[in-house]
Write a protein that holds these residues in place. Structure first.
Motif, PDB file in Angstrom:
ATOM      1  N   ALA A  84       0.824  -1.214   0.000  1.00 54.30           N
ATOM      2  CA  ALA A  84       0.000   0.000   0.000  1.00 54.30           C
ATOM      3  C   ALA A  84       0.854   1.258   0.000  1.00 54.30           C
ATOM      4  CB  ALA A  84      -0.943  -0.010   1.205  1.00 54.30           C
ATOM      5  N   ILE A  85       1.938   1.238   0.770  1.00 58.41           N
ATOM      6  CA  ILE A  85       2.837   2.391   0.827  1.00 58.41           C
ATOM      7  C   ILE A  85       3.427   2.672  -0.550  1.00 58.41           C
ATOM      8  CG2 ILE A  85       5.131   3.111   1.623  1.00 58.41           C
ATOM      9  CD1 ILE A  85       3.078   3.711   3.691  1.00 58.41           C
ATOM     10  N   SER A  86       3.771   1.626  -1.284  1.00 57.76           N
ATOM     11  CA  SER A  86       4.345   1.827  -2.622  1.00 57.76           C
ATOM     12  C   SER A  86       3.343   2.535  -3.528  1.00 57.76           C
ATOM     13  CB  SER A  86       4.763   0.484  -3.239  1.00 57.76           C
ATOM     14  OG  SER A  86       3.632  -0.311  -3.563  1.00 57.76           O
ATOM     15  N   HIS A  87       2.066   2.264  -3.354  1.00 59.12           N
ATOM     16  CA  HIS A  87       1.043   2.941  -4.157  1.00 59.12           C
ATOM     17  C   HIS A  87       0.780   4.351  -3.646  1.00 59.12           C
ATOM     18  CE1 HIS A  87      -0.417  -0.031  -7.083  1.00 59.12           C
ATOM     19  NE2 HIS A  87      -0.007  -0.920  -6.202  1.00 59.12           N
ATOM     20  N   LEU A  88       0.927   4.544  -2.347  1.00 59.22           N
ATOM     21  CA  LEU A  88       0.754   5.880  -1.798  1.00 59.22           C
ATOM     22  C   LEU A  88       1.854   6.810  -2.309  1.00 59.22           C
ATOM     23  CD1 LEU A  88      -1.462   6.758   0.284  1.00 59.22           C
ATOM     24  CD2 LEU A  88       0.363   6.888   1.966  1.00 59.22           C
ATOM     25  N   LYS A  92      -1.628   9.680  -7.019  1.00 60.36           N
ATOM     26  CA  LYS A  92      -1.916  11.108  -7.002  1.00 60.36           C
ATOM     27  C   LYS A  92      -3.415  11.301  -6.826  1.00 60.36           C
ATOM     28  CE  LYS A  92       1.853  12.214 -10.201  1.00 60.36           C
ATOM     29  NZ  LYS A  92       2.201  12.753 -11.526  1.00 60.36           N
ATOM     30  N   LYS A  93      -3.773  12.356  -6.127  1.00 61.09           N
ATOM     31  CA  LYS A  93      -5.177  12.679  -5.982  1.00 61.09           C
ATOM     32  C   LYS A  93      -5.618  13.440  -7.232  1.00 61.09           C
ATOM     33  CE  LYS A  93      -7.635  12.608  -2.866  1.00 61.09           C
ATOM     34  NZ  LYS A  93      -8.782  11.721  -2.630  1.00 61.09           N
ATOM     35  N   ALA A 100      -7.814   7.111  -8.659  1.00 59.89           N
ATOM     36  CA  ALA A 100      -8.556   7.348  -7.425  1.00 59.89           C
ATOM     37  C   ALA A 100      -8.873   6.035  -6.721  1.00 59.89           C
ATOM     38  CB  ALA A 100      -9.843   8.104  -7.735  1.00 59.89           C
ATOM     39  N   LYS A 101      -9.189   5.008  -7.483  1.00 60.06           N
ATOM     40  CA  LYS A 101      -9.482   3.693  -6.889  1.00 60.06           C
ATOM     41  C   LYS A 101      -8.242   3.109  -6.221  1.00 60.06           C
ATOM     42  CE  LYS A 101     -13.365   2.006  -9.689  1.00 60.06           C
ATOM     43  NZ  LYS A 101     -13.810   0.950 -10.635  1.00 60.06           N
ATOM     44  N   LYS A 102      -7.112   3.165  -6.911  1.00 58.66           N
ATOM     45  CA  LYS A 102      -5.867   2.637  -6.340  1.00 58.66           C
ATOM     46  C   LYS A 102      -5.510   3.377  -5.054  1.00 58.66           C
ATOM     47  CE  LYS A 102      -3.921   1.216 -10.802  1.00 58.66           C
ATOM     48  NZ  LYS A 102      -2.887   1.493 -11.826  1.00 58.66           N
ATOM     49  N   PHE A 103      -5.654   4.677  -5.101  1.00 60.00           N
ATOM     50  CA  PHE A 103      -5.333   5.492  -3.932  1.00 60.00           C
ATOM     51  C   PHE A 103      -6.252   5.134  -2.767  1.00 60.00           C
ATOM     52  CE2 PHE A 103      -5.695   9.243  -1.262  1.00 60.00           C
ATOM     53  CZ  PHE A 103      -4.376   9.619  -1.086  1.00 60.00           C
ATOM     54  N   HIS A 104      -7.536   4.964  -3.055  1.00 61.53           N
ATOM     55  CA  HIS A 104      -8.506   4.667  -1.995  1.00 61.53           C
ATOM     56  C   HIS A 104      -8.227   3.315  -1.348  1.00 61.53           C
ATOM     57  CE1 HIS A 104     -12.299   4.700   0.184  1.00 61.53           C
ATOM     58  NE2 HIS A 104     -12.527   3.469  -0.258  1.00 61.53           N
ATOM     59  N   VAL A 105      -7.966   2.305  -2.156  1.00 65.34           N
ATOM     60  CA  VAL A 105      -7.706   0.966  -1.615  1.00 65.34           C
ATOM     61  C   VAL A 105      -6.416   0.959  -0.795  1.00 65.34           C
ATOM     62  CG1 VAL A 105      -7.208  -1.445  -2.186  1.00 65.34           C
ATOM     63  CG2 VAL A 105      -9.013  -0.213  -3.424  1.00 65.34           C
ATOM     64  N   VAL A 137      -1.581  12.441   4.959  1.00 67.83           N
ATOM     65  CA  VAL A 137      -2.654  13.021   5.767  1.00 67.83           C
ATOM     66  C   VAL A 137      -3.988  12.346   5.451  1.00 67.83           C
ATOM     67  CG1 VAL A 137      -4.010  15.120   6.182  1.00 67.83           C
ATOM     68  CG2 VAL A 137      -1.519  15.235   6.108  1.00 67.83           C
ATOM     69  N   HIS A 138      -4.233  12.052   4.180  1.00 68.11           N
ATOM     70  CA  HIS A 138      -5.463  11.346   3.797  1.00 68.11           C
ATOM     71  C   HIS A 138      -5.537   9.983   4.476  1.00 68.11           C
ATOM     72  CE1 HIS A 138      -7.861  13.480   0.751  1.00 68.11           C
ATOM     73  NE2 HIS A 138      -6.741  14.113   0.452  1.00 68.11           N
ATOM     74  N   ALA A 139      -4.421   9.286   4.557  1.00 66.91           N
ATOM     75  CA  ALA A 139      -4.403   7.964   5.186  1.00 66.91           C
ATOM     76  C   ALA A 139      -4.563   8.074   6.700  1.00 66.91           C
ATOM     77  CB  ALA A 139      -3.107   7.232   4.843  1.00 66.91           C
ATOM     78  N   VAL A 140      -3.832   8.987   7.315  1.00 66.93           N
ATOM     79  CA  VAL A 140      -3.808   9.086   8.774  1.00 66.93           C
ATOM     80  C   VAL A 140      -5.133   9.603   9.333  1.00 66.93           C
ATOM     81  CG1 VAL A 140      -2.730  10.293  10.718  1.00 66.93           C
ATOM     82  CG2 VAL A 140      -1.309   9.342   8.894  1.00 66.93           C
TER      83      VAL A 140
END
Length: 218
Positions: A84-88, A92-93, A100-105, A137-140
């Motif tokens: 997940a970190i590698s995708h974070l 990009k938002k 957006a789907k990859k970021f959300h998952v 910040v989005h994740a935390v």
């Protein structure tokens, strides 16, 4: 006295019966098709799990998505977090639905395993550019409240670096890390009696005013 004991025994029995009836009803409501899909995830590679979780039946059902993540990764949490970190890092938002789907998952996986995620997210926030700090910040913000989450979010409220690109919707200035942090804190922590959302229609002075108000009560 004997009557009272009998009454208590009957009451306990009634409570237990009600509990098991509700449990049976809950289990009966499980969709067998969805349940089969969740079970399949445990045997897939992290990459294949990630792809499956972007499908509509998972992506648009938050509880189903969380159940899928838990089943697929409960015995390999660190692997899931690293993936997940590698995708974070690369995500990009944007308004691109696939990104957006990859970021959300990826974000949801990190939120599901906060203990395993904290070290990676702290490092990413410390070393990353403004866009990366926004992603952290989005994740935390969606994690359970903790000293770590508060530390990151309070730092983000001080971060005035621009983290969004200017678009046709931008009226004044693009959003900064502190603006994004403000919006997410108000949303996830249900902060009352404050402006609900800071947007690009607000002047910087207006944004800073509301951020200072939030800092005083958060």
């Amino acid at each position: 006295m004997e009557t009272r004991k009998i009454y208590l025994v009957l009451l306990c029995g009634l409570i237990l019966c009600t509990f098991f009836e509700r449990l049976d009803a809950r289990e009966a409501m499980v969709d067998p098709v969805k349940d089969a899909k969740i079970k399949q995830l445990a045997n897939l590679s992290a990459e294949n799990v990630f792809q499956n979780l972007q499908r509509e039946d998972f992506f648009y059902d938050d509880e189903f998505l969380k159940r899928g993540i838990d089943r697929a990764f409960k015995n390999r949490k660190n692997e899931a977090v690293r993936f997940a970190i590698s995708h974070l890092k690369t995500g990009k938002k944007t308004r691109d639905i696939e990104e957006a789907k990859k970021f959300h998952v990826a974000k949801k996986i990190l939120q599901m395993f906060p203990d395993e995620s904290q070290g990676y997210l702290a490092e990413l926030y410390s070393d990353g550019n403004p866009g990366m700090r926004r992603n952290v910040v989005h994740a935390v913000a969606g994690m359970p409240a903790s000293d770590f989450a508060r530390y990151i979010l309070m730092n983000a409220l001080e971060d005035k670096a621009v983290c969004e690109e200017k678009s046709s919707d931008t009226v004044v200035e693009p959003l900064r890390v502190c603006d994004v942090a403000y919006n997410l804190i108000v949303l996830h922590y249900q902060v009352e009696n404050v402006l609900r959302t800071i947007g690009t229609v607000h002047r910087i002075e207006v944004r800073d005013f509301h951020i200072e108000r939030l800092k005083a009560i958060f």
